[in-house]
Design a protein around this motif. Structure first.
Motif: not given
Length: 807
Positions: A409-413, A426-435, A440-448
């Motif tokens: 998971l750390r590698l995915i991040f 990371v700019a605050v304006s880019s946080v949503q795009a990062l999430l 998309t990269a399956r960082f979260f095993e289930k919906s948050v």
């Protein structure tokens, strides 16, 4: 070994806790990610050294718990009749494991606070009972003077009644463990067992240099043989002692005292005690986990205050149940309740003293105190072992796959954040795009869940500076707030609870195993420094020395152990001619082995690291090498800045060294310089040694029938304090009714002499002592005068600590 042991125990088990405050704050400063001390070893030195220190840490926990249960099981069995085997299993399961499993480290801390308070209340009860109670017909307890006299009687019984010439050997009284204090400072006594105020001492002879015939079966079991031509005593088949300083031809005998700081055996015990307790503090995971869990300021002050609090516990137990127990050894008619060397060795002295002194209520109070002590210490040991087995064995070697999932998971991040990162932020304006990219990269095993997204937003807002967030803070916020993506913590918690049950059951088996082998509490206690003392130096250098070499850290721990075992066996062979349980359990083998272990381990580690330093490691690397569970950073507060932590380090070093110096300079060390009288046994650290108290006749009178004579006595009290003699004149009067005197007037000269051993009055040619039988009106008057003088003597010597020079 005398009252010196009370001082040795209190000082020898206090300085380690004080000095550990330095390690505690350095851990908070250099490795706040740490959960066990072995994780620091693993991060610095790798697998080999890690496994070596795991073995020593687990050995330490096993030794501490075995001593706890050996004493607890024996005491409960002696007071209640319960089987020792059942007690060995029920104590850890019922008093430690249940609430530890449910409450964890928080429950352990809470229990320690509450239980320590109750234990101190019970210590106060013990002190008032032994030194301020009503006592009984034996006159051996109830006041300081009774305990003092009881200890004098014990010494006299050991050297007169229990020690007989070869012709009548075994026909005298019984007295246990004469050899334990025969090397103490002594005083010459006449054949009638009255003190002569002459100093004397014994020296140990060669093991084949018998005082009596070697055919006399001296087994050291309460009967001892004295030579007919010199003051020489056979204590056992291998221990023979000869005195000097007394005139044996004139019937004088040397009698050593319990109430002295001149105790060679006490000094040897002190060395062993100090080394062993360094091991049970510095190598015990329960202390390290307390340091990690505490705030920086609390870590320093907590260990400093804790060390001072501990100071009172062994001293109170030693000067109450310990000294009263020795006085009670003059009463072999107690039968099963008699305190023999074997009973004392398994920790039954407090139980039998309090049962005698307080009856059933004393037994109940001791059982309650025992439960408090075992529950507090036992739960800490269970948590400590569970942490080692969970994080250092299961998490590191048995199931390393837990870390591989988190590393993935750390590698995915790290791959996803590259597109949004600039100069590590990371700019605050880019946080949503990062999430979105992480989803998309399956960082979260289930919906948050929505709630966690709200918490994440708040967390990221707190990290925002000038419209951007540090990349590491974004990662930390994700891992801390979005907890649904982590599973390591839940698995490790279940494993930890499982290991608490395993070790609680193992504690019972370990105790029964040691009981079956015949190991006593005292033997295990004195031997612990040999087994774990070698790891003290390596443990300290791991967190204090940046260039420490892992190879020599391992070599120091193992090499020190081998040196300790070798010294133990060699000294036992030299002293006793054989190596067995009894020969290994003597003073000098323990001292040599303990010192060899702790000094050998420290010197090997230090010299090896100085000659072959590790120049690649820096303190900044340490915390990053310790894995985080679910990549969640431990919470920090405002106190954990580097400048504030540096101030706490200086405070810990200064305060621990100063307190250690003060304790030792005010305790055993200066008292070895000169003899000290402990008549007021309830007082702590007497400053005043009473040199002499004398009262002399103040007037002569011509008496006639029906006249009254008033004796006026002036007592000259001499107290020595810091080299200055303080004089105080006290005056008392006693009126004697002399109506039965003869009609012929005559002169009466009355003299009273008071000494530390009693008082003697002389009236004319009639001499009356405290136990004399001479009768007569003059003597009766002198006896009244003597009573007054004795009261003055007690008042003058019972001054509180800190009296000014104006007595």
């Amino acid at each position: 070994m005398g009252s010196y042991v009370a001082h040795v125990i209190q000082h020898g088990a206090t300085v380690q806790i004080l000095l550990f405050s330095v390690l505690a704050i350095q851990v908070k400063r250099r490795a706040p990610h740490m959960r066990t001390f072995m994780e620091v070893v693993k991060a610095r030195f790798g697998t080999t050294t890690h496994c070596v220190m795991i073995c020593f840490a687990l050995l330490t926990n096993c030794i501490v718990t075995s001593m706890l249960l050996l004493s607890g099981a024996s005491t409960i069995s002696d007071l209640t009749g319960m089987s020792k085997i059942w007690a060995a299993f029920l104590i850890p399961l019922l008093s430690c494991w249940i609430y530890t499993m449910h409450g964890g480290l928080r429950a352990t801390f809470f229990a320690s606070y509450v239980h320590t308070t109750i234990i101190f209340l019970m210590l106060i009860i013990f002190g008032f009972t032994v030194y301020g109670g009503s006592g009984d017909s034996s006159g051996l307890y109830g006041s300081p003077s009774k305990v003092y006299n009881g200890l004098e009687k014990a010494s006299i019984q050991g050297f007169f009644s229990a020690t007989q010439p070869e012709q009548t050997f075994g026909a005298g009284g019984y007295f246990s463990s004469l050899g334990s204090y025969i090397l103490n400072d002594g005083t010459c006594y006449s054949s009638g067992a009255t003190t002569l105020e002459k100093s004397c001492s014994f020296k140990k002879l060669a093991r084949d240099e018998w005082c009596c015939s070697s055919d006399v079966a001296v087994m050291g079991d309460g009967h001892y043989c004295r030579a007919s031509t010199k003051d020489c005593i056979d204590v056992s088949e291998t221990e023979h002692f000869e005195s000097s300083g007394c005139d044996f031809g004139a019937g004088e005998r040397c009698v050593t005292s319990f109430l002295t700081m001149g105790s060679p055996s006490g000094l040897l015990f002190g060395i062993t005690n100090i080394v062993g307790n360094f091991g049970t503090v510095f190598v015990d995971q329960s202390y390290w986990q307390s340091a990690v869990a505490a705030k920086p300021k609390s870590a320093v002050r907590g260990f400093l205050i804790g060390g001072l609090v501990w100071f009172a516990v062994p001293f109170c137990m030693a000067t109450t149940t310990g000294l009263a127990g020795r006085a009670l050894t003059t009463r072999p008619e107690l039968g099963p309740a008699y305190i023999s060397a074997a009973a004392s060795g398994v920790g039954l002295t407090p139980a039998r003293v309090l049962s005698k002194v307080m009856g059933s209520s004393g037994a109940f109070i001791l059982l309650l105190q025992l439960f408090m002590a075992i529950a507090s210490t036992g739960s800490a040991e269970i948590i400590a072992v569970s942490s080692i087995l969970t994080y250092d064995i299961y998490y590191t070697y048995l199931n390393p796959e837990l870390k591989s999932s988190r590393n993935g998971l750390r590698l995915i991040f790290q791959e996803a954040v590259v597109a949004f990162e600039e100069s590590g932020r990371v700019a605050v304006s880019s946080v949503q795009a990062l999430l979105d990219a992480l989803v998309t990269a399956r960082f979260f095993e289930k919906s948050v869940p929505v709630e966690e997204m709200g918490l994440l937003t708040n967390a990221l807002d707190s990290f925002t500076v000038d419209g951007s967030i540090a990349t590491k803070d974004v990662c930390a916020g994700l891992n801390r707030v979005v907890s649904s993506s982590g599973h390591e913590g839940a698995i490790l918690l279940r494993v930890s609870k499982f290991f608490t049950a395993i070790f609680a059951i193992f504690m019972g088996f370990l105790t029964v195993f040691l009981q079956t082998l015949g190991f006593s509490l005292g033997w295990v206690y004195m031997s612990m420094g040999v087994i774990i003392g070698s790891a003290v130096g390596p443990a300290c250098l791991t967190i204090l020395m940046e260039r420490a070499n892992g190879l020599f850290i391992s070599a120091g721990a193992i090499g020190g152990l081998l040196l300790g075992l070798l010294g133990w066996c060699i000294q036992a062979q030299l002293d006793s001619g054989e190596i067995n349980y009894n020969s290994l359990g003597q003073d000098w083998p323990w001292v040599v082995s303990n010192l060899s272990a702790i000094l050998g381990g420290f010197l090997i580690s230090l010299l090896g690291s100085l000659i072959f330093p590790d120049t690649t490691f820096k303190w900044e690397m340490l915390n990053e090498r310790i894995p985080l569970v679910d990549d969640i950073e431990p919470p920090k507060d405002d106190e954990e800045t580097d400048s504030k932590l540096s101030r706490q380090v200086k405070l810990a070093i200064g305060a621990s060294l100063v307190l250690t110096f003060v304790l030792w300079c005010s305790g055993p060390c200066p008292c070895m310089e000169r003899p000290v009288d402990f008549r007021q046994a309830a007082k702590v650290s007497r400053e005043h040694a009473i040199k002499a108290v004398q009262a002399s006749k103040a007037s002569k009178a011509v008496l006639k029938d029906g006249q009254e004579l008033t004796f006026t006595v002036t007592a000259e009290v001499k107290l020595e304090k810091e080299g200055h003699v303080v004089l105080a004149g006290l005056t008392s009067q006693a009126t004697a009714d002399l109506e039965n005197l003869p009609n012929n007037p005559h002169d009466i000269s009355a003299t009273l002499v008071v000494s530390e051993s009693g008082f003697t009055t002389s009236v004319g040619s009639a001499v009356e002592t405290t136990k004399g039988t001479t009768k007569g009106p003059e003597v009766a008057a002198a006896q009244r005068l003597a009573s007054k003088a004795v009261m003055m003597f007690v008042a003058a010597t019972s001054v509180p600590q800190g009296i000014s020079d104006q007595a």
